[in-house]
Design a protein around this motif. Structure first.
Motif, short mmCIF file in Angstrom:
data_model
loop_
_atom_site.label_atom_id
_atom_site.label_comp_id
_atom_site.label_asym_id
_atom_site.label_seq_id
_atom_site.Cartn_x
_atom_site.Cartn_y
_atom_site.Cartn_z
N MET A 113 0.85 -1.19 0.00
CA MET A 113 0.00 0.00 0.00
C MET A 113 0.89 1.24 0.00
N PHE A 114 0.37 2.34 -0.46
CA PHE A 114 1.06 3.63 -0.41
C PHE A 114 2.46 3.53 -1.04
N GLY A 115 2.55 2.82 -2.16
CA GLY A 115 3.83 2.56 -2.81
C GLY A 115 4.60 3.82 -3.16
N ASP A 116 3.91 4.90 -3.47
CA ASP A 116 4.59 6.14 -3.82
C ASP A 116 5.29 6.78 -2.63
N ARG A 117 4.93 6.35 -1.40
CA ARG A 117 5.55 6.92 -0.20
C ARG A 117 6.32 5.87 0.61
N HIS A 118 6.35 4.65 0.11
CA HIS A 118 7.04 3.56 0.81
C HIS A 118 8.55 3.83 0.86
N PRO A 119 9.23 3.60 1.94
CA PRO A 119 8.83 3.04 3.23
C PRO A 119 8.52 4.10 4.29
N TYR A 120 8.25 5.32 3.86
CA TYR A 120 7.99 6.40 4.81
C TYR A 120 6.54 6.90 4.75
N ALA A 121 5.60 6.01 4.43
CA ALA A 121 4.19 6.40 4.34
C ALA A 121 3.65 6.87 5.68
N GLY A 122 4.27 6.45 6.77
CA GLY A 122 3.84 6.86 8.10
C GLY A 122 4.56 8.09 8.61
N GLY A 123 5.38 8.69 7.77
CA GLY A 123 6.13 9.89 8.17
C GLY A 123 7.62 9.71 7.95
N ASP A 124 8.33 10.82 7.93
CA ASP A 124 9.76 10.81 7.62
C ASP A 124 10.61 10.03 8.62
N TYR A 130 3.39 -1.08 4.61
CA TYR A 130 1.95 -1.25 4.79
C TYR A 130 1.49 -2.21 3.70
N LEU A 131 0.86 -3.31 4.12
CA LEU A 131 0.44 -4.35 3.19
C LEU A 131 -1.05 -4.62 3.35
N GLU A 132 -1.69 -5.02 2.25
CA GLU A 132 -3.10 -5.38 2.28
C GLU A 132 -3.28 -6.72 1.58
N ALA A 134 -5.97 -9.95 0.05
CA ALA A 134 -7.10 -10.00 -0.87
C ALA A 134 -8.44 -9.76 -0.19
N ASP A 135 -8.53 -9.99 1.11
CA ASP A 135 -9.78 -9.77 1.83
C ASP A 135 -9.87 -8.38 2.45
N GLY A 136 -8.89 -7.51 2.18
CA GLY A 136 -8.94 -6.13 2.66
C GLY A 136 -8.31 -5.88 4.01
N PHE A 137 -7.61 -6.88 4.58
CA PHE A 137 -6.95 -6.68 5.87
C PHE A 137 -5.58 -6.03 5.65
N GLU A 138 -5.27 -5.06 6.51
CA GLU A 138 -4.00 -4.34 6.42
C GLU A 138 -3.12 -4.70 7.60
N VAL A 139 -1.83 -4.85 7.31
CA VAL A 139 -0.82 -4.97 8.35
C VAL A 139 0.25 -3.90 8.11
N GLU A 140 0.86 -3.48 9.20
CA GLU A 140 1.97 -2.53 9.15
C GLU A 140 3.16 -3.22 9.79
N LEU A 141 4.26 -3.26 9.06
CA LEU A 141 5.50 -3.86 9.56
C LEU A 141 6.45 -2.73 9.88
N VAL A 142 6.71 -2.51 11.16
CA VAL A 142 7.48 -1.37 11.63
C VAL A 142 8.90 -1.79 11.97
N ALA A 143 9.88 -1.08 11.41
CA ALA A 143 11.28 -1.38 11.68
C ALA A 143 11.58 -1.23 13.16
N GLY A 144 12.21 -2.23 13.75
CA GLY A 144 12.56 -2.21 15.17
C GLY A 144 13.52 -1.11 15.53
N ASP A 145 14.29 -0.61 14.55
CA ASP A 145 15.23 0.48 14.83
C ASP A 145 14.59 1.83 14.55
N ASP A 146 13.26 1.84 14.37
CA ASP A 146 12.52 3.07 14.12
C ASP A 146 12.37 3.85 15.40
N GLY A 147 12.76 5.11 15.35
CA GLY A 147 12.59 6.10 16.38
C GLY A 147 12.50 5.69 17.76
#
Length: 147
Positions: A113-124, A130-132, A134-147
């Protein structure tokens, strides 16, 4: 987040008060959930915990996630923008792990999801995928070294 387990009397280990026991999510297609969500959970260290005709659960520590295809469902697709669950977010080892999972995910029923902003779709300052499925469920995989 701190330890999820604490010592109880007699040295037994018990979950920390307030830790999630389980989350149950109804899915319109159990096969889709097993192929996409089951794959992801196992890659994140969860193990298959329970299995029955209409459902599966995966466990990590004291918490487990249940996916069930209930006959009481009123829709055939999850709508994350309606009231209820928007997405599940998981800690992932680091940026390389986020990138590897995002690259593998397409072969397991996920779309970026949000390929044009990947991997910073959630902010700089927030490295995540962010993945979706076929049934419309979304998961967010957050880097452990993130902020």
């Amino acid at each position: 987040m701190g330890d999820q387990l604490s010592a109880a009397e007699g040295g037994a280990i018990r979950p920390t008060n307030g830790t999630l026991h389980h989350v149950e999510i109804w899915v319109p297609d159990l096969d889709v959930a097993v192929a996409s969500l089951g794959w992801l959970l196992e890659r994140l260290g969860y193990t298959l915990f329970q299995s029955w005709d209409a459902g599966r659960s995966w466990r990590l520590g004291p918490t487990y996630l249940v996916f069930e295809q209930s006959p009481a469902l009123t829709s055939d697709r999850h709508e994350r923008c309606r009231p209820g669950l928007n997405h599940l977010a998981f800690h992932v080892g680091g940026r390389a792990a986020v990138d590897a999972l995002a690259a593998e995910a397409g072969g397991h029923g996920w779309q970026l999801m949000f390929g044009d902003r990947h991997p910073y779709a959630g902010g700089d300052e927030h490295y995540a995928a962010y993945l979706e499925n076929a049934d419309g469920f979304e998961v967010e995989l957050v880097a452990g070294d993130d902020g």
